[in-house]
Design a protein around this motif. Structure first.
Motif, PDB file in Angstrom:
ATOM      1  N   ASN A  63       0.742  -1.068  -0.014  1.00  0.00           N
ATOM      2  CA  ASN A  63      -0.020   0.040  -0.052  1.00  0.00           C
ATOM      3  C   ASN A  63       0.949   1.440   0.004  1.00  0.00           C
ATOM      4  O   ASN A  63       0.518   2.147  -0.762  1.00  0.00           O
ATOM      5  CB  ASN A  63      -1.035  -0.038   1.121  1.00  0.00           C
ATOM      6  CG  ASN A  63      -2.261  -0.708   0.933  1.00  0.00           C
ATOM      7  OD1 ASN A  63      -3.154  -0.363   0.218  1.00  0.00           O
ATOM      8  ND2 ASN A  63      -2.367  -1.793   1.633  1.00  0.00           N
TER       9      ASN A  63
ATOM     10  N   ARG B  49      -5.239  -0.699  -5.629  1.00  0.00           N
ATOM     11  CA  ARG B  49      -5.499  -0.750  -4.365  1.00  0.00           C
ATOM     12  C   ARG B  49      -5.210  -2.373  -4.208  1.00  0.00           C
ATOM     13  O   ARG B  49      -4.694  -3.115  -5.113  1.00  0.00           O
ATOM     14  CB  ARG B  49      -7.083  -0.873  -4.090  1.00  0.00           C
ATOM     15  CG  ARG B  49      -7.957  -1.594  -4.845  1.00  0.00           C
ATOM     16  CD  ARG B  49      -9.479  -1.410  -4.712  1.00  0.00           C
ATOM     17  NE  ARG B  49     -10.040  -0.214  -5.149  1.00  0.00           N
ATOM     18  CZ  ARG B  49     -10.415   0.686  -4.480  1.00  0.00           C
ATOM     19  NH1 ARG B  49     -10.304   0.574  -3.110  1.00  0.00           N
ATOM     20  NH2 ARG B  49     -10.735   1.941  -5.028  1.00  0.00           N
TER      21      ARG B  49
ATOM     22  N   SER C  10      -6.948  -0.774   1.273  1.00  0.00           N
ATOM     23  CA  SER C  10      -6.218   0.424   0.649  1.00  0.00           C
ATOM     24  C   SER C  10      -7.378   1.675   1.197  1.00  0.00           C
ATOM     25  O   SER C  10      -6.836   2.946   1.611  1.00  0.00           O
ATOM     26  CB  SER C  10      -6.102   0.603  -0.770  1.00  0.00           C
ATOM     27  OG  SER C  10      -5.394  -0.466  -1.051  1.00  0.00           O
TER      28      SER C  10
ATOM     29  N   PHE D  21      -4.506   4.640   5.205  1.00  0.00           N
ATOM     30  CA  PHE D  21      -5.224   3.367   4.341  1.00  0.00           C
ATOM     31  C   PHE D  21      -6.211   2.793   5.331  1.00  0.00           C
ATOM     32  O   PHE D  21      -6.187   2.977   6.522  1.00  0.00           O
ATOM     33  CB  PHE D  21      -4.040   2.405   4.089  1.00  0.00           C
ATOM     34  CG  PHE D  21      -2.940   3.146   3.515  1.00  0.00           C
ATOM     35  CD1 PHE D  21      -2.869   2.999   2.103  1.00  0.00           C
ATOM     36  CD2 PHE D  21      -1.664   3.702   4.074  1.00  0.00           C
ATOM     37  CE1 PHE D  21      -1.835   3.720   1.297  1.00  0.00           C
ATOM     38  CE2 PHE D  21      -0.638   4.030   3.321  1.00  0.00           C
ATOM     39  CZ  PHE D  21      -0.695   4.313   1.995  1.00  0.00           C
TER      40      PHE D  21
END
Length: 395
Positions: A47, A55, A154, A222
């Motif tokens: 990420n 994602r 994400s 995130f």
């Protein structure tokens, strides 16, 4: 654990290489993304560090189905309450390929009901749906006979780096821009780079971050940080290492220009917002008149094309002039144009050395490479050949 990272179509091999470098095991590129395995530390790194992924999806369960009720049963079974709370909002996203079910909207509803019913059973209350900014995104993929469920680690798409302030009418997503830069083979620190149609500065920002080793996710948060089982003691050292690795801003051999002053200002705003003010030179100029800023380097541009900004007549007149300008001003450079307009290669009247298929969303595009060999703007004289010299290569 198993994960899936979607990405722009055409960039799957680059994403697989990127994930391998981050420590992924068993990567498998499939149309639209890469399947891979790893632990939570890898998920956090992917990420934070991936420039190409859209994602990172964590696979929760998979099962065979024949009806919507089968999908409901499969979606009800996972222990959702172990991973988030009923106070957090959710949204369900469904995509399908060759699914026999008639309505994806109804399948979406059944999965949402299954997750909410699970919470009602184990926690006595159900989460609310938020279609705009959900805390948790549940993704489902239906093949002809299987459904796979994922939790999105994400949140906002990874191409939203968290800093861009000024937008343009037809933006190029950051992960697609990063992939295009990698496809050019540009070597940060060794080669100059120029985007002479820079718009809001996407290529410039991505290139500068690569040159300064700035992790693309440093400016944002995130979804995994909201998981009940979030391992903060694992995440913080990963983020701190990326911050320590980041090089301080400095003047780079990266150049941008745009014919419109308004676009030039947007590029300035976005570079400043990304902490890159002073790293990239951006001027107002017409590509047709622009001189190369260095003897050699990489030119990369995303020119307007008919389905986006300009009408066909304007482009038909522009392309031959573009070809002439490349021959006149960019000898010694590798020039790349990303476009969805099939008329560009014929219009510029230059032979492309490479054509790479890519997708900008649903639009099928090509990345055209033109190697502008030094001296190719003139034709060889007969006297040159008489003296035993090889003819200069034709464009």
């Amino acid at each position: 654990m198993n994960f899936f990272a979607p990405c722009p179509r055409g960039l799957e091999p680059l994403l697989a290489d990127e994930l391998i470098a981050l420590g992924a095991t068993d990567p498998k590129a499939v149309p639209g993304g890469v399947q891979f395995a790893g632990d939570w530390a890898l998920c956090y790194r992917a990420n934070l560090e991936s420039r190409i992924a859209t994602r990172v999806l964590w696979q929760i369960t998979m099962g065979r189905y024949r009806s919507e009720e089968d999908v409901y049963r499969i979606a009800y079974a996972p222990t959702w309450a172990r991973w988030f709370t009923p106070e957090q909002t959710i949204r369900v996203f469904v995509t399908a390929h060759k699914s026999p079910l008639r309505s994806l909207e109804f399948v979406t509803l059944k999965i949402k009901d299954a997750v909410c019913d699970h919470f009602r059973t184990v926690a006595g209350k159900r989460p609310s749906v938020d279609t705009q900014a959900p805390d948790m995104r549940v993704h489902a993929f239906l093949s002809a006979d299987t459904v796979t469920l994922y939790l999105d680690t994400s949140g906002e798409p990874l191409y939203k780096r968290g800093f861009k302030e000024a937008a343009v009418e037809a933006p190029l997503k950051e992960n697609l821009a990063a992939g295009i830069l990698k496809l050019t083979g540009w070597k940060p620190g060794e080669e100059a780079l120029c985007d002479p149609m820079c718009g809001s500065g996407t290529f410039l920002i991505e290139a500068a971050q690569m040159a300064l080793d700035v992790a693309p996710g440093l400016g944002r948060h995130f979804a995994f940080e909201r998981f009940k089982h979030f391992e903060r003691d694992v995440w913080l050292p990963i983020r701190q290492a990326a911050e320590a690795r980041r090089q301080p801003p400095r003047k780079l051999a990266i150049y941008g220009s745009d014919i419109l002053e308004s676009q030039q200002r947007k590029a300035f705003v976005n570079l400043r917002s990304a902490g890159l003010e002073g790293c990239v030179e951006v001027i107002r100029a017409d590509l047709l008149d622009l001189q190369a800023p260095a003897p050699a380097g990489v030119l990369v541009a995303n020119p307007p094309y008919g389905v986006r900004l300009s009408d066909t007549t304007e482009l038909e007149a522009f392309y031959p002039l573009l070809g002439d300008a490349l021959k006149a001003h960019w000898a010694g450079w590798r020039c790349y144009f990303f476009t969805g307009d099939p008329a560009l290669p014929k219009g510029v009247r230059l032979k492309a050395s490479k054509r790479t298929p890519l997708f900008n969303g649903a639009i099928e595009c090509r990345l055209f490479e033109y190697q502008m060999i030094a001296g190719s703007a003139r034709k060889p004289k007969p006297a040159d050949n008489a003296a035993g010299q090889d003819p200069l290569p034709k464009d």
